[in-house]
Design a protein around this motif. Structure first.
Motif, mmCIF file in Angstrom:
data_model
loop_
_atom_site.group_PDB
_atom_site.id
_atom_site.type_symbol
_atom_site.label_atom_id
_atom_site.label_comp_id
_atom_site.label_asym_id
_atom_site.label_seq_id
_atom_site.Cartn_x
_atom_site.Cartn_y
_atom_site.Cartn_z
ATOM 1 N N GLN A 30 -4.629 6.455 -1.453
ATOM 2 C CA GLN A 30 -4.059 5.320 -1.028
ATOM 3 C C GLN A 30 -3.966 4.226 -2.472
ATOM 4 O O GLN A 30 -4.974 4.352 -2.936
ATOM 5 C CB GLN A 30 -4.605 4.216 0.050
ATOM 6 C CG GLN A 30 -4.496 4.973 1.313
ATOM 7 C CD GLN A 30 -5.346 4.245 2.545
ATOM 8 O OE1 GLN A 30 -5.889 3.225 2.325
ATOM 9 N NE2 GLN A 30 -4.870 4.197 3.697
ATOM 10 N N TYR A 43 -2.856 0.504 -4.139
ATOM 11 C CA TYR A 43 -2.433 -0.723 -3.717
ATOM 12 C C TYR A 43 -1.832 -1.522 -4.841
ATOM 13 O O TYR A 43 -2.479 -1.317 -6.061
ATOM 14 C CB TYR A 43 -3.690 -1.641 -3.415
ATOM 15 C CG TYR A 43 -4.265 -1.231 -1.833
ATOM 16 C CD1 TYR A 43 -3.909 -1.823 -0.797
ATOM 17 C CD2 TYR A 43 -5.215 -0.150 -1.924
ATOM 18 C CE1 TYR A 43 -4.217 -1.409 0.425
ATOM 19 C CE2 TYR A 43 -5.785 0.167 -0.738
ATOM 20 C CZ TYR A 43 -5.085 -0.326 0.398
ATOM 21 O OH TYR A 43 -5.697 0.032 1.676
ATOM 22 N N ASP A 65 0.724 5.410 0.607
ATOM 23 C CA ASP A 65 0.026 6.444 0.561
ATOM 24 C C ASP A 65 0.862 7.758 0.297
ATOM 25 O O ASP A 65 2.106 7.950 0.363
ATOM 26 C CB ASP A 65 -0.033 6.788 2.206
ATOM 27 C CG ASP A 65 -0.763 5.510 3.086
ATOM 28 O OD1 ASP A 65 -2.003 5.118 2.195
ATOM 29 O OD2 ASP A 65 -0.651 4.954 4.020
ATOM 30 N N ARG A 81 0.833 -1.157 -0.039
ATOM 31 C CA ARG A 81 0.042 0.075 0.100
ATOM 32 C C ARG A 81 0.861 1.309 0.173
ATOM 33 O O ARG A 81 1.464 1.267 0.770
ATOM 34 C CB ARG A 81 -0.840 -0.006 1.285
ATOM 35 C CG ARG A 81 -1.912 1.398 1.157
ATOM 36 C CD ARG A 81 -2.678 1.433 2.468
ATOM 37 N NE ARG A 81 -1.993 1.495 3.573
ATOM 38 C CZ ARG A 81 -2.182 1.304 4.768
ATOM 39 N NH1 ARG A 81 -3.518 0.380 5.091
ATOM 40 N NH2 ARG A 81 -1.687 1.332 5.757
#
Length: 114
Positions: free
Chosen positions: A45, A47, A40, A38
């Motif tokens: 966010q 993935y 940030d 993940r």
């Protein structure tokens, strides 16, 4: 590289995922041994999934339930069975039976198994 990303406000985290499922209208892509990260960055966010998926037809294994629904029957959705299995810590057969007895009511099925 990691320091540079931190300076830019980007945070990376590895996720210990057991399985990742991507559902499309036609198929399910199931990653059993996927590496998941993940990221940030700027409040977003993202993935990343790395691995080889197994492709299976959408609803595979649930053909009997689909046929029952087409005939007007009250088939129990697999998602509901999975929830009862997880919450009540029972097997799939017991969860399905409890849901059938509770006429599909998740809370009543879980309560009856606890």
């Amino acid at each position: 590289m990691k320091q540079m990303m931190e300076q830019m406000g980007i945070d990376l985290e590895d996720i210990d995922a057991e399985e990742v499922v991507i559902r499309t209208p036609d198929e399910e892509l199931v990653f059993s041994d996927a590496e998941v990260q993940r990221m940030d960055a700027q409040g977003q966010q993202t993935y990343q999934v790395v691995g080889e998926p197994e492709s299976r037809e959408r609803g595979a294994g649930g053909d009997a339930a689909s046929a029952s629904e087409d005939d007007g029957g009250d088939a129990i959705p697999q998602e509901d069975v999975d929830i009862v299995v997880q919450r009540a810590d029972v097997g799939e057969d017991a969860a399905r039976e409890a849901l059938e007895e509770a006429e599909g009511d998740l809370a009543a099925a879980i309560a009856s198994l606890e």
